[in-house]
Design a protein around this motif. Structure first.
Motif, mmCIF file in Angstrom:
data_model
loop_
_atom_site.group_PDB
_atom_site.id
_atom_site.type_symbol
_atom_site.label_atom_id
_atom_site.label_comp_id
_atom_site.label_asym_id
_atom_site.label_seq_id
_atom_site.Cartn_x
_atom_site.Cartn_y
_atom_site.Cartn_z
ATOM 1 N N GLU A 77 25.661 104.174 146.629
ATOM 2 C CA GLU A 77 25.645 102.907 146.586
ATOM 3 C C GLU A 77 26.144 101.718 147.177
ATOM 4 O OE1 GLU A 77 24.461 99.261 143.310
ATOM 5 O OE2 GLU A 77 22.425 100.859 144.019
ATOM 6 N N ARG A 78 26.182 100.758 148.226
ATOM 7 C CA ARG A 78 26.677 100.381 149.452
ATOM 8 C C ARG A 78 26.142 98.481 149.728
ATOM 9 N NH1 ARG A 78 28.861 102.820 154.627
ATOM 10 N NH2 ARG A 78 30.666 103.121 153.369
ATOM 11 N N LYS A 79 27.298 97.325 148.382
ATOM 12 C CA LYS A 79 26.915 96.172 148.512
ATOM 13 C C LYS A 79 27.380 96.063 150.344
ATOM 14 C CE LYS A 79 27.444 95.694 144.224
ATOM 15 N NZ LYS A 79 28.192 94.882 142.911
ATOM 16 N N ILE A 80 26.232 94.872 150.964
ATOM 17 C CA ILE A 80 26.248 94.264 151.789
ATOM 18 C C ILE A 80 25.790 93.135 152.068
ATOM 19 C CG2 ILE A 80 24.889 94.711 154.200
ATOM 20 C CD1 ILE A 80 26.231 97.797 153.539
ATOM 21 N N HIS B 153 30.083 96.032 154.166
ATOM 22 C CA HIS B 153 30.194 96.175 153.039
ATOM 23 C C HIS B 153 31.935 95.286 153.386
ATOM 24 C CE1 HIS B 153 31.905 99.815 153.791
ATOM 25 N NE2 HIS B 153 32.001 99.846 155.808
ATOM 26 N N THR C 280 26.013 89.471 153.981
ATOM 27 C CA THR C 280 25.356 88.915 155.232
ATOM 28 C C THR C 280 25.063 87.365 155.107
ATOM 29 O OG1 THR C 280 23.532 90.351 155.458
ATOM 30 C CG2 THR C 280 23.395 88.841 156.269
ATOM 31 N N THR D 164 22.740 92.579 149.154
ATOM 32 C CA THR D 164 21.945 93.659 148.912
ATOM 33 C C THR D 164 22.496 94.958 148.968
ATOM 34 O OG1 THR D 164 22.357 94.259 151.869
ATOM 35 C CG2 THR D 164 20.833 92.035 151.330
ATOM 36 N N THR D 165 22.160 95.804 148.701
ATOM 37 C CA THR D 165 23.096 96.880 148.599
ATOM 38 C C THR D 165 22.204 98.348 149.487
ATOM 39 O OG1 THR D 165 21.094 97.342 146.698
ATOM 40 C CG2 THR D 165 22.687 96.756 146.280
ATOM 41 N N GLN D 166 22.448 99.244 149.912
ATOM 42 C CA GLN D 166 22.000 100.533 150.882
ATOM 43 C C GLN D 166 22.648 101.500 149.842
ATOM 44 O OE1 GLN D 166 23.316 99.824 154.557
ATOM 45 N NE2 GLN D 166 21.941 98.440 155.340
ATOM 46 N N VAL D 167 21.794 102.305 150.068
ATOM 47 C CA VAL D 167 22.485 103.628 149.603
ATOM 48 C C VAL D 167 23.370 104.825 151.258
ATOM 49 C CG1 VAL D 167 21.894 105.723 148.611
ATOM 50 C CG2 VAL D 167 20.690 104.215 147.245
ATOM 51 N N VAL D 168 23.769 105.359 151.185
ATOM 52 C CA VAL D 168 24.955 105.571 151.817
ATOM 53 C C VAL D 168 25.652 107.081 150.898
ATOM 54 C CG1 VAL D 168 26.415 105.473 153.765
ATOM 55 C CG2 VAL D 168 25.220 103.804 153.257
ATOM 56 N N SER D 169 24.674 107.594 151.767
ATOM 57 C CA SER D 169 25.343 109.212 151.191
ATOM 58 C C SER D 169 25.457 109.305 149.731
ATOM 59 C CB SER D 169 26.815 109.603 151.779
ATOM 60 O OG SER D 169 27.097 109.391 153.268
#
Length: 116
Positions: A82-85, A35, A87, A74-79
């Motif tokens: 939303e976080r953009k990752i 990210h 690659t 891609t996006t991830q949900v952390v705690s």
């Protein structure tokens, strides 16, 4: 008329860092998807802070890389956030390999020239 301070170390460092930060962004993404904050942190660590992109310079480069197919987002949900990752794509991987080769050749020429 704009006067550029060609005799200023800041001018040359800025020019060099602008190009090198792009390379280091590709390098850290070559190693693993990250990210934005982590990209900045890893580039800073690798370069002892020399080429660490700011938030204002990182995201336009990542957008350019994404628009040109070097990076996918891609996006991830952390705690709950939303976080953009980011690659590297196969095109981005190829761009990294080409950039690494080009910078290696260029660095050798520079080191050789300043030794004389």
């Amino acid at each position: 008329m704009i006067h550029i301070k060609y005799e200023s170390q800041e001018y040359w460092e800025s020019l060099i860092k602008m190009s090198l930060s792009r390379f280091f962004i590709l390098l850290v993404l070559h190693r693993q998807p990250l990210h934005g904050y982590e990209i900045t942190k890893q580039v800073s660590c690798l370069t002892n802070g020399c080429c660490a992109p700011t938030e204002g310079s990182l995201y336009p480069v990542l957008r350019e890389f994404t628009d040109n197919g070097l990076v996918e987002l891609t996006t991830q949900v952390v705690s709950g956030r939303e976080r953009k990752i980011y690659t590297l794509t196969p095109t981005g991987e190829n761009a990294y390999q080409v950039a690494a080769q080009a910078w290696g050749v260029t660095a050798n020429y520079i080191l050789e020239a300043i030794r004389q």
